[in-house]
Write an enzyme that holds these catalytic residues in place. Structure first.
Site, PDB file in Angstrom:
ATOM      1  N   ASN A   1       2.266 -64.602 -59.251  1.00 44.19           N
ATOM      2  CA  ASN A   1       1.709 -64.511 -58.032  1.00 44.19           C
ATOM      3  C   ASN A   1       0.709 -62.872 -58.536  1.00 44.19           C
ATOM      4  O   ASN A   1       0.768 -61.866 -58.168  1.00 44.19           O
ATOM      5  CB  ASN A   1       2.018 -64.245 -56.868  1.00 44.19           C
ATOM      6  CG  ASN A   1       1.914 -63.374 -55.626  1.00 44.19           C
ATOM      7  OD1 ASN A   1       0.595 -64.011 -55.378  1.00 44.19           O
ATOM      8  ND2 ASN A   1       2.631 -63.288 -54.734  1.00 44.19           N
TER       9      ASN A   1
ATOM     10  N   LYS B   1      -1.551 -61.280 -56.041  1.00 45.78           N
ATOM     11  CA  LYS B   1      -1.362 -60.863 -54.973  1.00 45.78           C
ATOM     12  C   LYS B   1      -2.973 -60.464 -54.861  1.00 45.78           C
ATOM     13  O   LYS B   1      -4.115 -61.589 -55.441  1.00 45.78           O
ATOM     14  CB  LYS B   1      -0.947 -59.458 -55.516  1.00 45.78           C
ATOM     15  CG  LYS B   1       0.644 -60.073 -55.184  1.00 45.78           C
ATOM     16  CD  LYS B   1       1.600 -59.358 -55.021  1.00 45.78           C
ATOM     17  CE  LYS B   1       3.099 -59.919 -54.818  1.00 45.78           C
ATOM     18  NZ  LYS B   1       4.012 -58.669 -54.976  1.00 45.78           N
TER      19      LYS B   1
ATOM     20  N   HIS C   1       4.827 -66.312 -48.294  1.00 41.91           N
ATOM     21  CA  HIS C   1       5.436 -65.287 -49.451  1.00 41.91           C
ATOM     22  C   HIS C   1       5.706 -63.676 -48.194  1.00 41.91           C
ATOM     23  O   HIS C   1       5.531 -64.138 -47.255  1.00 41.91           O
ATOM     24  CB  HIS C   1       4.261 -64.181 -49.827  1.00 41.91           C
ATOM     25  CG  HIS C   1       4.983 -63.940 -50.978  1.00 41.91           C
ATOM     26  ND1 HIS C   1       4.966 -62.564 -50.462  1.00 41.91           N
ATOM     27  CD2 HIS C   1       5.305 -63.463 -52.220  1.00 41.91           C
ATOM     28  CE1 HIS C   1       5.431 -61.446 -51.379  1.00 41.91           C
ATOM     29  NE2 HIS C   1       5.547 -62.296 -52.453  1.00 41.91           N
TER      30      HIS C   1
ATOM     31  N   GLU D   1       5.208 -61.286 -48.106  1.00 45.48           N
ATOM     32  CA  GLU D   1       4.459 -59.927 -47.196  1.00 45.48           C
ATOM     33  C   GLU D   1       3.444 -60.718 -46.037  1.00 45.48           C
ATOM     34  O   GLU D   1       2.844 -59.936 -45.669  1.00 45.48           O
ATOM     35  CB  GLU D   1       2.763 -59.392 -48.308  1.00 45.48           C
ATOM     36  CG  GLU D   1       3.829 -58.911 -50.123  1.00 45.48           C
ATOM     37  CD  GLU D   1       3.599 -59.037 -51.123  1.00 45.48           C
ATOM     38  OE1 GLU D   1       2.826 -59.869 -51.554  1.00 45.48           O
ATOM     39  OE2 GLU D   1       4.196 -58.091 -51.925  1.00 45.48           O
TER      40      GLU D   1
ATOM     41  N   GLU E   1      13.285 -64.738 -53.437  1.00 44.83           N
ATOM     42  CA  GLU E   1      12.334 -63.373 -53.490  1.00 44.83           C
ATOM     43  C   GLU E   1      13.416 -62.741 -52.757  1.00 44.83           C
ATOM     44  O   GLU E   1      12.447 -62.423 -51.244  1.00 44.83           O
ATOM     45  CB  GLU E   1      10.899 -63.609 -53.466  1.00 44.83           C
ATOM     46  CG  GLU E   1       9.992 -64.472 -54.122  1.00 44.83           C
ATOM     47  CD  GLU E   1       8.565 -63.919 -54.608  1.00 44.83           C
ATOM     48  OE1 GLU E   1       8.236 -63.188 -55.590  1.00 44.83           O
ATOM     49  OE2 GLU E   1       7.936 -63.157 -53.407  1.00 44.83           O
TER      50      GLU E   1
ATOM     51  N   GLY F   1       8.261 -55.384 -55.949  1.00 46.28           N
ATOM     52  CA  GLY F   1       7.191 -54.674 -56.660  1.00 46.28           C
ATOM     53  C   GLY F   1       8.062 -53.133 -56.919  1.00 46.28           C
ATOM     54  O   GLY F   1       7.671 -52.119 -56.540  1.00 46.28           O
TER      55      GLY F   1
ATOM     56  N   SER G   1      10.372 -58.146 -59.180  1.00 46.74           N
ATOM     57  CA  SER G   1      10.536 -57.406 -60.244  1.00 46.74           C
ATOM     58  C   SER G   1      11.208 -57.946 -61.832  1.00 46.74           C
ATOM     59  O   SER G   1      11.501 -57.276 -62.274  1.00 46.74           O
ATOM     60  CB  SER G   1      11.276 -55.955 -59.860  1.00 46.74           C
ATOM     61  OG  SER G   1      10.884 -55.687 -58.906  1.00 46.74           O
TER      62      SER G   1
ATOM     63  N   GLY H   1       4.005 -58.481 -59.961  1.00 44.41           N
ATOM     64  CA  GLY H   1       2.946 -56.630 -60.745  1.00 44.41           C
ATOM     65  C   GLY H   1       2.692 -57.563 -62.545  1.00 44.41           C
ATOM     66  O   GLY H   1       1.892 -57.572 -63.332  1.00 44.41           O
TER      67      GLY H   1
END
Ligand code: 13P
Length: 249
Positions: free
Chosen positions: A9, A11, A95, A97, A167, A173, A213, A235
């Site tokens: 992902n 983002k 998600h 976020e 998640e 993150g 992570s 990330g």
């Protein structure tokens, strides 16, 4: 036997040129990786570049969100049909976020999931508890509600197309990955929820990804858990070598 799905992902990172550069490095590193499905979900404006770069490879491309309407006066939104026409295989839905910053609810997750299925896309539906919910012992309650209201209203035929991503919000993150045991507990619980609604076969078949992570140095411990069927990586999916090493755990 569930086939692992290793998904990235991206983002809100990378331009089309950076997308092309990523694939140039990434594809040779996963060309022989037949053990898993591989999916990259870039920002909308990079879909064309990603689809073009990945064509002829086994790497699938997905969106990060979609609107539930087929089309209409919804400024700034993207439909499932558009994602499909752009060459997407899958789409991330719900998600944390989106839930935290953009008003996503279990109800809108369900609407988007149905729209994705109607467009022929594989929905990757995200669930997960926040830190305070875990600390107060409510992890399973939160997951149960997200499952009940966001997923469990699908028909069995619809559900058979769905991938679930667990998640935990506190692990996204932050560098604080859930331990393999914590993740496995949540995955087992989610699978039991699936069993309760859709039965043994559906519970045995559904893929449940872990996200939060995930890095090259912790993926093996996670994938060693029988109930963890892959990863949704933020990330560490932005760097070709790092994501390839996760894919090739
Ligand atoms: P990180 O891997 O950066 O923690 O992000 C996880 C995530 O949100 C994937 O959807």
């Amino acid at each position: 036997m569930r086939r692992p799905l290793m998904a990235g992902n991206w983002k809100m990172f990378k331009t089309p040129a950076e997308t092309a550069a990523f694939f140039e490095k990434f594809l040779p590193l996963v060309g022989a990786s037949a053990h898993a499905d591989i999916l990259i979900c870039p920002p909308f404006v990079n879909l064309a570049a990603a689809v073009q770069a990945a064509s002829g490879s086994a790497v699938g491309i997905g969106g990060q969100n979609l609107h539930w309407a087929k089309d209409g006066a919804y400024t700034g939104e993207i439909s499932g049909g558009m994602l499909k026409a752009a060459g997407c295989r899958s789409v991330i839905i719900g998600h944390s976020e989106r839930r935290q910053y953009f008003g996503e609810t279990d109800e809108t997750v369900l609407r988007r999931t149905v729209a994705a299925l109607d467009a022929g896309l594989q929905p990757v539906v995200c669930v997960g508890e926040r830190l305070e919910e875990r600390k107060s012992g409510r992890t399973n309650d939160v997951l149960a509600v997200q499952f009940r209201d966001g997923i469990a209203k699908l028909t069995p035929a619809q559900f058979a197309q769905v991938v679930i991503a667990y998640e935990p919000v506190w692990a996204i993150g932050t560098g604080e990955v859930a331990t393999p045991a914590q993740a496995a507990d949540a995955h087992r619980f989610l699978r039991s929820q699936v069993r309760g609604v859709y039965g043994d076969d559906a519970a045995a078949s559904v893929r449940i990804l872990y996200g939060g992570s995930v890095k090259p140095d912790n993926i093996r411990g996670l994938m060693a858990q029988p109930d963890i069927d892959g990863a949704l990586v933020g990330g560490a999916s932005l760097d070709a070598a790092s994501f390839a090493s996760i894919v090739n755990f």
